[in-house]
Every structure is written in structure tokens, then in C-alpha cells.
Design a protein around this motif. Structure first.
Motif, PDB file in Angstrom:
ATOM      1  N   THR A  71       0.836  -1.206   0.000  1.00  0.00           N
ATOM      2  CA  THR A  71       0.000   0.000   0.000  1.00  0.00           C
ATOM      3  C   THR A  71       0.867   1.251   0.000  1.00  0.00           C
ATOM      4  O   THR A  71       0.464   2.280  -0.547  1.00  0.00           O
ATOM      5  N   ARG A  72       2.031   1.186   0.611  1.00  0.00           N
ATOM      6  CA  ARG A  72       2.937   2.339   0.609  1.00  0.00           C
ATOM      7  C   ARG A  72       3.349   2.693  -0.818  1.00  0.00           C
ATOM      8  O   ARG A  72       3.379   3.863  -1.193  1.00  0.00           O
ATOM      9  N   GLU A  73       3.667   1.670  -1.607  1.00  0.00           N
ATOM     10  CA  GLU A  73       4.062   1.922  -2.996  1.00  0.00           C
ATOM     11  C   GLU A  73       2.897   2.482  -3.797  1.00  0.00           C
ATOM     12  O   GLU A  73       3.087   3.336  -4.675  1.00  0.00           O
ATOM     13  N   VAL A  74       1.688   2.021  -3.508  1.00  0.00           N
ATOM     14  CA  VAL A  74       0.511   2.536  -4.206  1.00  0.00           C
ATOM     15  C   VAL A  74       0.317   4.008  -3.894  1.00  0.00           C
ATOM     16  O   VAL A  74       0.060   4.828  -4.787  1.00  0.00           O
ATOM     17  N   VAL A  75       0.439   4.364  -2.597  1.00  0.00           N
ATOM     18  CA  VAL A  75       0.283   5.760  -2.197  1.00  0.00           C
ATOM     19  C   VAL A  75       1.362   6.620  -2.836  1.00  0.00           C
ATOM     20  O   VAL A  75       1.094   7.726  -3.334  1.00  0.00           O
ATOM     21  N   GLU A  76       2.603   6.134  -2.817  1.00  0.00           N
ATOM     22  CA  GLU A  76       3.703   6.888  -3.420  1.00  0.00           C
ATOM     23  C   GLU A  76       3.474   7.091  -4.916  1.00  0.00           C
ATOM     24  O   GLU A  76       3.765   8.166  -5.458  1.00  0.00           O
ATOM     25  N   ALA A  77       2.955   6.079  -5.568  1.00  0.00           N
ATOM     26  CA  ALA A  77       2.669   6.200  -6.997  1.00  0.00           C
ATOM     27  C   ALA A  77       1.553   7.214  -7.243  1.00  0.00           C
ATOM     28  O   ALA A  77       1.622   8.019  -8.190  1.00  0.00           O
ATOM     29  N   ASP A  78       0.531   7.184  -6.392  1.00  0.00           N
ATOM     30  CA  ASP A  78      -0.572   8.145  -6.526  1.00  0.00           C
ATOM     31  C   ASP A  78      -0.067   9.577  -6.307  1.00  0.00           C
ATOM     32  O   ASP A  78      -0.452  10.504  -7.037  1.00  0.00           O
ATOM     33  N   LEU A  79       0.774   9.743  -5.289  1.00  0.00           N
ATOM     34  CA  LEU A  79       1.324  11.073  -5.013  1.00  0.00           C
ATOM     35  C   LEU A  79       2.193  11.555  -6.177  1.00  0.00           C
ATOM     36  O   LEU A  79       2.168  12.745  -6.527  1.00  0.00           O
ATOM     37  N   LYS A  80       2.939  10.648  -6.758  1.00  0.00           N
ATOM     38  CA  LYS A  80       3.786  11.007  -7.901  1.00  0.00           C
ATOM     39  C   LYS A  80       2.927  11.473  -9.071  1.00  0.00           C
ATOM     40  O   LYS A  80       3.248  12.460  -9.743  1.00  0.00           O
TER      41      LYS A  80
END
Length: 293
Positions: A71-80
Motif C-alpha cells: 500500500t505504501r508503494e501505491v500511495v507513493e505512486a498516486d502522489l507522484k
């Protein structure tokens, strides 16, 4: 020895569990099959989830799962993705003057909305969620039209960028009010008279005789910064005293305390924390609150 025969409920013909509460017996009915099937399915789903996804906490991290989902990677991708979508607008804001941004409805709307988010992140701790400040603590209300250093977009941007009385920034807004009482420049009676005169400038209740005595003292000691009529001076950060808006309180006692040993507020410099675009968006948001000049 044979087990004791269980009680059978006469109306239904169903055995009871043997539990009795206030004469009420519990029927030993089996669970509905549909309920049991759902229960078994949830157990199966839980086992599959534990195998495929991060689930069991260990000392440093959870078990990764066969799918390697994070989920951390998903959030980071969304923020990017969000940052990339905003990059073009932020680049425009960084390269344009505040005045030009204000005349572009699309950019202005985006800037004010984004500035509101930044305000909630770093400014509400002092100025409050509604930007009303705190008279008790000396945090300015940003909704009115009383500005120590000016309420234009550029003036607000400068204050946000460099702060106030910030020793780490040579360009910080700086003004020093003498401690007239602590330094012995005025005695107690003179300070009381000046306080009554200051109250008279804004039409507040005051002692007329004391105000008359305080007028020449104000002219000699205070007018050089605050103006002959208490109109203030944004170039010096000297507050306007001819209105009912007060930074540290407008009672006689509060004014006496400020003249005797003034409180000098400090505001951080944000230029090392936020880029030009973010500081411009903050300035535009603050200006939009209703008190901007």
C-alpha cells in the motif's frame, strides 16, 4: 455412568443447552447451513489473503506475500501522479508575478486551493484553522484589514518567505519597540497616561484627563513609528492604533503591559522549506481571506 438426559423444550421438541437465565432456557438449534458456508468461506479467504498479501507482522516488517503488494508503494505512486499533474501549473506560478497569476482565473483558483492545503499544514498552529489568530498569544488575525507589514500580495509573500524577527534570515521583517517601562524611559504614571491616549485614538473608553497628559508623551516617544494620529507604518511594522483591532489586546492593562515591556512576536522564514510556487500559493490564499489590500 451415563450422561444426564438433556431437557427438551415441549413446544418445539428441541433439546436445550442446559443454560438457564431467570427461568429462560436456551434452545440447542444448529446454525443455518448458509451461515456456516459463509463462515467457512471467510476462513478460506483469510488463509488465501495471508499467503498472497502482507499480513503477519514480524520484527522489522510484515510477511511480503506472494504478490508483493504494498500500500505504501501505491500511495507513493498516486502522489507522484498528482505531483506530475500539478507540475505544469506550479511551473507557471513560479515563473509569473503574483499580479499576473491573480488575473488568470484558472491559475488563481488552483493557487488558492493549493495554498489552503499548505496553510492547514504549517500555519494553523499559530493563526488558527480559520486564520483568526490569537489576541492572547499575539498571533495576527489574517481576515481583517490590519497588517503590520502590508497586506498586498507581494507584501504577504515577502513576510511568508523571510518571516519576522528571524535571526536565521537577514532579510526577515524586523522592528523593535522599546521597553519604555523596563528601560526607565517612562515612569508608571506616564505609561498609564499614554495608554489612555492610545485608547482615545480608536474611540475606546478612556480617562480624558489622563489622555490629555499622555498626548505630548505619545507625540515625543511614539509618533515617530506609529504616526501622529496612530495610523501606523507598514514600512516599519508599526501597528495602527486608531482602529479597534489589537494584536495583544486593547484593554488599558494590556496596553500598559505592552508599553512597559513589549512582546515581540516571531514568525519562521519559509523560503528554505517551500519553493517559490508554494509560497506564492500561500500568499494568494492568505490574500483571499478577506483582509488583503
Amino acid at each position: 455412568m451415563s450422561a444426564e438426559k438433556r431437557h427438551v423444550d415441549e413446544p418445539t421438541g428441541v433439546e436445550t443447552t442446559g443454560h438457564v437465565w431467570d427461568g429462560i432456557r436456551e434452545l440447542d438449534n444448529p446454525l443455518p447451513r448458509w451461515w456456516l458456508y459463509i463462515f467457512y468461506a471467510t476462513i478460506l479467504w483469510a488463509l488465501v489473503y495471508v499467503i498472497l498479501y502482507p499480513a503477519i507482522p514480524l520484527v522489522r516488517q510484515a510477511t511480503p506475500g506472494l504478490l508483493g503488494y504494498s500500500t505504501r508503494e501505491v500511495v507513493e505512486a498516486d502522489l507522484k501522479r498528482v505531483m506530475e499533474s500539478r507540475a505544469e501549473l506550479d511551473d507557471k506560478i513560479a515563473s509569473m508575478s503574483l499580479e499576473d497569476i491573480a488575473h488568470d482565473p484558472t491559475l488563481l483558483d488552483y493557487a488558492q486551493r493549493s495554498g489552503a492545503s499548505s496553510f492547514k499544514l504549517v500555519c494553523v498552529q499559530c493563526h488558527g484553522s480559520g486564520a483568526t489568530g490569537s489576541e492572547e498569544l499575539g498571533y495576527p488575525n489574517l481576515n481583517d484589514d490590519a497588517w503590520l507589514w502590508g497586506g498586498t500580495r507581494d507584501a504577504i509573500f515577502t513576510t511568508i518567505s523571510h518571516g519576522v524577527r528571524n535571526a536565521d534570515d537577514p532579510d526577515a521583517r524586523t522592528s523593535i519597540m522599546p521597553a519604555f517601562g523596563t528601560m526607565g524611559m517612562l515612569n508608571r504614571q506616564q505609561i498609564n497616561d499614554v495608554a489612555d491616549y492610545v485608547l482615545s485614538l480608536s474611540g475606546a473608553e478612556h480617562d480624558e484627563a489622563a489622555a490629555a497628559e499622555g498626548a505630548p508623551i505619545f507625540a515625543a516617544q511614539c509618533a515617530v513609528c506609529h504616526g501622529a494620529g496612530g495610523e501606523g507604518n507598514t514600512a516599519l511594522g508599526a501597528p495602527r492604533l486608531s482602529d479597534p483591532i489589537w494584536l495583544y489586546g486593547g484593554t488599558h492593562e494590556a496596553i500598559v503591559a505592552q508599553v512597559t515591556s513589549p512582546r515581540l512576536g516571531v514568525m519562521p522564514s519559509w523560503k528554505n522549506y517551500f519553493d517559490d510556487a508554494t509560497r506564492k500559493k500561500l500568499a494568494l490564499y492568505v490574500h483571499s481571506l478577506g483582509g488583503g489590500q
